[in-house]
Design a protein around this motif. Structure first.
Motif, mmCIF file in Angstrom:
data_model
loop_
_atom_site.group_PDB
_atom_site.id
_atom_site.type_symbol
_atom_site.label_atom_id
_atom_site.label_comp_id
_atom_site.label_asym_id
_atom_site.label_seq_id
_atom_site.Cartn_x
_atom_site.Cartn_y
_atom_site.Cartn_z
ATOM 1 N N ALA A 1 -3.307 1.103 17.831
ATOM 2 C CA ALA A 1 -3.657 2.341 16.884
ATOM 3 C C ALA A 1 -2.798 3.224 16.157
ATOM 4 O O ALA A 1 -2.639 3.293 15.101
ATOM 5 N N PRO A 2 -2.034 3.610 17.039
ATOM 6 C CA PRO A 2 -1.204 4.815 16.406
ATOM 7 C C PRO A 2 0.027 4.054 15.665
ATOM 8 O O PRO A 2 0.508 4.975 14.602
ATOM 9 N N THR A 3 0.280 2.851 16.044
ATOM 10 C CA THR A 3 1.287 2.530 15.074
ATOM 11 C C THR A 3 0.855 1.945 13.629
ATOM 12 O O THR A 3 1.719 1.313 12.720
ATOM 13 N N ILE A 4 -0.402 1.929 13.508
ATOM 14 C CA ILE A 4 -0.943 1.411 12.018
ATOM 15 C C ILE A 4 -0.523 2.517 11.164
ATOM 16 O O ILE A 4 -1.188 3.597 11.248
ATOM 17 N N GLY A 5 0.080 1.851 9.947
ATOM 18 C CA GLY A 5 0.297 2.953 9.128
ATOM 19 C C GLY A 5 0.021 2.313 7.588
ATOM 20 O O GLY A 5 -0.422 0.765 7.613
ATOM 21 N N TYR A 6 0.687 2.874 6.591
ATOM 22 C CA TYR A 6 0.763 2.002 5.245
ATOM 23 C C TYR A 6 2.061 2.700 4.462
ATOM 24 O O TYR A 6 2.364 3.653 4.456
ATOM 25 N N ASP A 7 2.156 1.889 3.569
ATOM 26 C CA ASP A 7 3.470 1.797 2.530
ATOM 27 C C ASP A 7 3.139 1.859 1.007
ATOM 28 O O ASP A 7 2.738 0.548 1.127
ATOM 29 N N LEU A 8 3.092 2.577 0.237
ATOM 30 C CA LEU A 8 2.700 2.504 -1.189
ATOM 31 C C LEU A 8 3.989 2.200 -1.806
ATOM 32 O O LEU A 8 4.908 2.774 -1.799
ATOM 33 N N LYS A 9 3.782 1.251 -2.720
ATOM 34 C CA LYS A 9 5.191 0.514 -3.463
ATOM 35 C C LYS A 9 4.682 0.626 -4.907
ATOM 36 O O LYS A 9 3.439 -0.028 -5.022
ATOM 37 N N GLU A 10 5.417 0.736 -5.789
ATOM 38 C CA GLU A 10 5.177 0.900 -7.300
ATOM 39 C C GLU A 10 6.271 0.154 -7.917
ATOM 40 O O GLU A 10 7.307 0.392 -7.540
ATOM 41 N N HIS A 11 5.910 -0.859 -8.779
ATOM 42 C CA HIS A 11 6.953 -1.859 -9.503
ATOM 43 C C HIS A 11 6.450 -1.972 -10.811
ATOM 44 O O HIS A 11 5.492 -1.540 -11.219
ATOM 45 N N SER A 12 7.265 -2.388 -11.731
ATOM 46 C CA SER A 12 6.981 -2.774 -12.914
ATOM 47 C C SER A 12 7.495 -4.294 -13.128
ATOM 48 O O SER A 12 8.460 -4.660 -12.636
ATOM 49 N N PHE A 13 6.713 -5.228 -13.955
ATOM 50 C CA PHE A 13 7.028 -6.406 -14.185
ATOM 51 C C PHE A 13 6.444 -6.705 -15.705
ATOM 52 O O PHE A 13 5.325 -6.575 -15.773
ATOM 53 N N GLY A 14 7.427 -7.097 -16.196
ATOM 54 C CA GLY A 14 7.368 -7.427 -17.705
ATOM 55 C C GLY A 14 6.112 -6.352 -18.509
ATOM 56 O O GLY A 14 5.382 -6.891 -19.352
ATOM 57 N N GLY A 15 6.928 -5.273 -18.396
ATOM 58 C CA GLY A 15 6.214 -4.054 -18.707
ATOM 59 C C GLY A 15 4.632 -3.595 -18.490
ATOM 60 O O GLY A 15 4.265 -2.621 -18.688
ATOM 61 N N ASP A 16 4.123 -4.191 -17.216
ATOM 62 C CA ASP A 16 3.105 -3.822 -16.616
ATOM 63 C C ASP A 16 3.417 -3.318 -15.223
ATOM 64 O O ASP A 16 4.376 -3.644 -14.664
ATOM 65 N N GLY A 17 2.710 -2.232 -14.929
ATOM 66 C CA GLY A 17 2.700 -1.580 -13.593
ATOM 67 C C GLY A 17 2.185 -2.319 -12.356
ATOM 68 O O GLY A 17 1.073 -3.035 -12.627
ATOM 69 N N VAL A 18 2.710 -2.476 -11.168
ATOM 70 C CA VAL A 18 2.094 -3.257 -10.288
ATOM 71 C C VAL A 18 2.374 -1.841 -9.205
ATOM 72 O O VAL A 18 3.171 -1.308 -8.766
ATOM 73 N N ILE A 19 1.104 -1.547 -8.562
ATOM 74 C CA ILE A 19 1.088 -0.723 -7.385
ATOM 75 C C ILE A 19 0.401 -1.388 -6.226
ATOM 76 O O ILE A 19 -0.532 -2.448 -6.227
ATOM 77 N N GLU A 20 1.078 -1.476 -5.101
ATOM 78 C CA GLU A 20 0.713 -2.171 -3.926
ATOM 79 C C GLU A 20 0.833 -1.378 -2.660
ATOM 80 O O GLU A 20 1.661 -0.342 -2.494
ATOM 81 N N ALA A 21 -0.083 -1.567 -1.715
ATOM 82 C CA ALA A 21 -0.107 -0.849 -0.466
ATOM 83 C C ALA A 21 0.201 -2.181 0.598
ATOM 84 O O ALA A 21 -0.687 -3.081 0.778
ATOM 85 N N GLU A 22 0.957 -1.887 1.634
ATOM 86 C CA GLU A 22 1.225 -2.650 2.901
ATOM 87 C C GLU A 22 1.016 -1.931 3.811
ATOM 88 O O GLU A 22 1.237 -0.711 4.253
ATOM 89 N N ILE A 23 -0.317 -2.423 4.720
ATOM 90 C CA ILE A 23 -0.925 -1.729 5.814
ATOM 91 C C ILE A 23 -0.883 -2.447 6.898
ATOM 92 O O ILE A 23 -1.073 -3.874 7.091
ATOM 93 N N GLY A 24 -0.407 -1.983 8.177
ATOM 94 C CA GLY A 24 -0.431 -2.604 9.542
ATOM 95 C C GLY A 24 0.646 -1.884 10.224
ATOM 96 O O GLY A 24 0.955 -0.614 10.055
ATOM 97 N N PRO A 25 0.488 -2.245 11.450
ATOM 98 C CA PRO A 25 1.305 -1.752 12.529
ATOM 99 C C PRO A 25 2.879 -2.030 12.048
ATOM 100 O O PRO A 25 3.291 -3.056 11.522
ATOM 101 N N SER A 26 3.659 -1.039 12.397
ATOM 102 C CA SER A 26 4.899 -1.060 12.176
ATOM 103 C C SER A 26 5.812 -0.286 13.100
ATOM 104 O O SER A 26 5.233 0.494 13.949
ATOM 105 N N GLY A 27 7.007 -0.663 13.309
ATOM 106 C CA GLY A 27 7.896 0.005 14.111
ATOM 107 C C GLY A 27 7.982 -0.939 15.579
ATOM 108 O O GLY A 27 7.507 -2.136 15.653
ATOM 109 N N GLY A 28 8.850 -0.566 16.488
ATOM 110 C CA GLY A 28 8.976 -1.635 17.624
ATOM 111 C C GLY A 28 7.781 -0.990 18.621
ATOM 112 O O GLY A 28 6.657 -0.597 18.299
ATOM 113 N N GLY A 29 8.032 -1.414 19.788
ATOM 114 C CA GLY A 29 6.935 -1.160 20.920
ATOM 115 C C GLY A 29 5.714 -1.644 20.971
ATOM 116 O O GLY A 29 5.666 -2.832 20.594
ATOM 117 N N SER A 30 4.648 -0.942 20.649
ATOM 118 C CA SER A 30 3.245 -1.441 20.794
ATOM 119 C C SER A 30 3.062 -2.474 19.614
ATOM 120 O O SER A 30 2.168 -3.127 19.409
#
Length: 129
Positions: free
Chosen positions: A55-84
């Motif tokens: 549970a404590p390893t679950i986080g999210y990373d918000l990313k913003e990109h552009s592609f062909g003049g369009d904005g793309v916003i995405e979130a990657e959600i899940g456990p990260s880091g080592g250990g658990s």
């Protein structure tokens, strides 16, 4: 023969501005849904007898990109880091041996949050068209 296209030209200029105007509004929507999904996933992990430490390893990373003049916003959600966090695959999907696969699939949390996302997105973009 000529035609006055000034109104059409103005509309085209306005339509080109819409994607740029939507990015800041939708970035907040994506972030809010990412936080909600993260909370659902962490709660699922905390309910597990064997994978509470995930549970404590679950986080999210918000990313913003552009592609062909369009904005793309995405979130990657899940456990990260080592250990658990390295136990996530076993917690979610199990192994070929008995055990694991006892924490709800992360996709289920995303699907649970989807109606909220659509509602937030609709409200955030009202009046842009």
């Amino acid at each position: 023969m000529s035609a006055d296209t000034s109104d059409l030209d103005g509309l085209m200029r306005d339509l080109r501005k819409i994607p740029a105007g939507m990015v800041p509004k939708l970035k907040g929507v994506v972030a809010k849904s990412a936080v909600n999904t993260k909370k659902l996933m962490a709660a699922d992990a905390r309910r597990s007898k064997h994978f509470k430490q995930l549970a404590p390893t679950i986080g999210y990373d918000l990313k913003e990109h552009s592609f062909g003049g369009d904005g793309v916003i995405e979130a990657e959600i899940g456990p990260s880091g080592g250990g658990s966090a390295s136990l996530a695959g076993i917690a979610y999907f199990g192994t070929s041996k008995p055990g694991g696969g006892t924490v709800r699939n992360p996709e289920d949390a995303m699907l649970e949050e989807a109606p909220n996302f659509y509602e937030y997105a609709f409200k955030a973009t009202e009046g842009l068209l």
